[in-house]
Design an enzyme around this catalytic site. Structure first.
Site, PDB file in Angstrom:
ATOM      1  CD  GLU A  46      -2.211   1.951   2.753  1.00  0.00           C
ATOM      2  OE1 GLU A  46      -4.188   1.824   2.533  1.00  0.00           O
ATOM      3  OE2 GLU A  46      -1.842   1.188   3.849  1.00  0.00           O
ATOM      4  NE  ARG A  48      -2.266   6.114   4.994  1.00  0.00           N
ATOM      5  CZ  ARG A  48      -2.122   6.084   6.103  1.00  0.00           C
ATOM      6  NH1 ARG A  48      -2.356   5.531   6.309  1.00  0.00           N
ATOM      7  NH2 ARG A  48      -2.440   6.981   6.499  1.00  0.00           N
ATOM      8  NE  ARG A  82      -7.066   5.420   5.315  1.00  0.00           N
ATOM      9  CZ  ARG A  82      -7.563   4.882   4.280  1.00  0.00           C
ATOM     10  NH1 ARG A  82      -8.262   5.305   3.402  1.00  0.00           N
ATOM     11  NH2 ARG A  82      -7.311   4.084   4.254  1.00  0.00           N
ATOM     12  CD  GLU A  86     -13.078   7.531   7.054  1.00  0.00           C
ATOM     13  OE1 GLU A  86     -11.956   5.917   6.854  1.00  0.00           O
ATOM     14  OE2 GLU A  86     -13.492   7.464   6.224  1.00  0.00           O
ATOM     15  CG  HIS A 143     -10.088   3.489   8.641  1.00  0.00           C
ATOM     16  ND1 HIS A 143     -10.889   4.358   7.021  1.00  0.00           N
ATOM     17  CD2 HIS A 143      -9.735   3.108   8.191  1.00  0.00           C
ATOM     18  CE1 HIS A 143     -10.125   2.793   6.143  1.00  0.00           C
ATOM     19  NE2 HIS A 143      -8.904   2.845   7.062  1.00  0.00           N
ATOM     20  CE  LYS A 170      -8.305  -0.788   6.107  1.00  0.00           C
ATOM     21  NZ  LYS A 170      -7.518   0.323   5.729  1.00  0.00           N
ATOM     22  NE  ARG A 213      -3.193  -4.206  13.239  1.00  0.00           N
ATOM     23  CZ  ARG A 213      -3.891  -3.423  12.722  1.00  0.00           C
ATOM     24  NH1 ARG A 213      -4.066  -4.281  11.405  1.00  0.00           N
ATOM     25  NH2 ARG A 213      -4.369  -2.294  13.178  1.00  0.00           N
ATOM     26  CD  GLN A 236       0.077  -1.253  10.105  1.00  0.00           C
ATOM     27  OE1 GLN A 236       1.082  -1.326  10.310  1.00  0.00           O
ATOM     28  NE2 GLN A 236      -0.915  -1.015   9.473  1.00  0.00           N
TER      29      GLN A 236
END
Length: 255
Positions: A46, A48, A82, A86, A143, A170, A213, A236
């Site tokens: 991803e 960002r 993003r 969020e 989110h 998501k 996760r 994460q």
């Protein structure tokens, strides 16, 4: 449930995919991290882009995008701006947000583009249509960094994304208790079992939610985010450790 094929990656089948977020600030850092992450257990990356110092310059974004695409080879790329509301780091008005995502879609260099579902129904419908017209897939997202909504609300959000044509819905939420984590997992199972006709992604954030996760395959989430050099959200887990645990869970499931 249908799977989603992105290059050589099939989402919604087998061990959940690992996505590593790239939050480099400069072109050099972004490309260096891309090279570094390729040696990790990463199924897709991803970008960002809200972290990129030149994000307001669309041509600069497209220039970096071309470099990232070249370095990734056949590894899929998720492009994400993003918004600050969020959890992002850069303020951008809706018109600029839409224009940037459409410009990226037109290049066909991103395989998936993140679209925040509560940007406004008319705006989102137009943006999803434009992205699909380019042949690119859409990850619709929401989110909540303050709380965990009720199970019915989480399912509603995921169903709304599906109804609006997102290829992968998501939702990420913030737990305040262990019961909140169970709420997210129960919503995931309900959506995956009763309503989803495509892969979904869910997660409970922070350390409390880290189990979501790891157990994503059990409850029906097709992808999980693992950190490379830096986490993009609370809770994460490092991609290496994540890969080992996901493989162990898959083996235990015997599927």
């Amino acid at each position: 449930m249908n799977t989603v094929k992105v290059r050589n990656l099939e989402l919604g089948s087998g061990i959940p995919a690992i996505c590593i977020p790239n939050m480099g600030k400069t072109k050099e850092e972004i490309l260096s991290l891309t090279e570094q992450y390729k040696s990790m257990p990463m199924d897709l990356m991803e970008w960002r882009v809200d972290w990129f110092e030149g994000v307001e310059d669309t041509q600069a974004v497209l220039d970096v995008l071309a470099g990232v695409r070249e370095k990734l080879g056949d590894t899929p790329l998720l492009f994400t701006f993003r918004t600050k509301k969020e959890g992002g780091v850069h303020e951008m008005d809706t018109a600029a947000y839409v224009a940037l995502n459409k410009a990226v879609a037109a290049t066909k260099m991103a395989d998936l583009i993140d679209v925040e579902i509560f940007t406004g129904d008319a705006v989102v419908s137009d943006l999803i249509a434009a992205i699909h017209e380019s042949g690119t897939k859409v990850v619709a997202s929401n989110h909540d960094f303050d709380r965990t909504p009720a199970q019915s609300d989480i399912v509603y959000r995921l169903r709304k994304m599906q109804d609006m044509g997102a290829d992968i819905p998501k939702v990420a939420v913030m737990p305040q208790s262990k019961k909140d984590v169970l709420t997210l997992l129960a919503a995931t199972e309900e959506m995956a079992t009763d309503y989803a006709d495509r892969p979904i992604i869910t997660m409970s954030m922070a350390g409390l939610g880290s189990i979501s996760r790891l157990s994503c395959e059990v409850f029906g989430s097709c992808l999980t985010f693992g950190s490379g050099s830096m986490a993009s959200a609370p809770g994460q887990i490092g991609a290496q450790e994540l890969s080992r645990v996901l493989a162990s869970v898959h083996g235990a499931l015997g599927v």
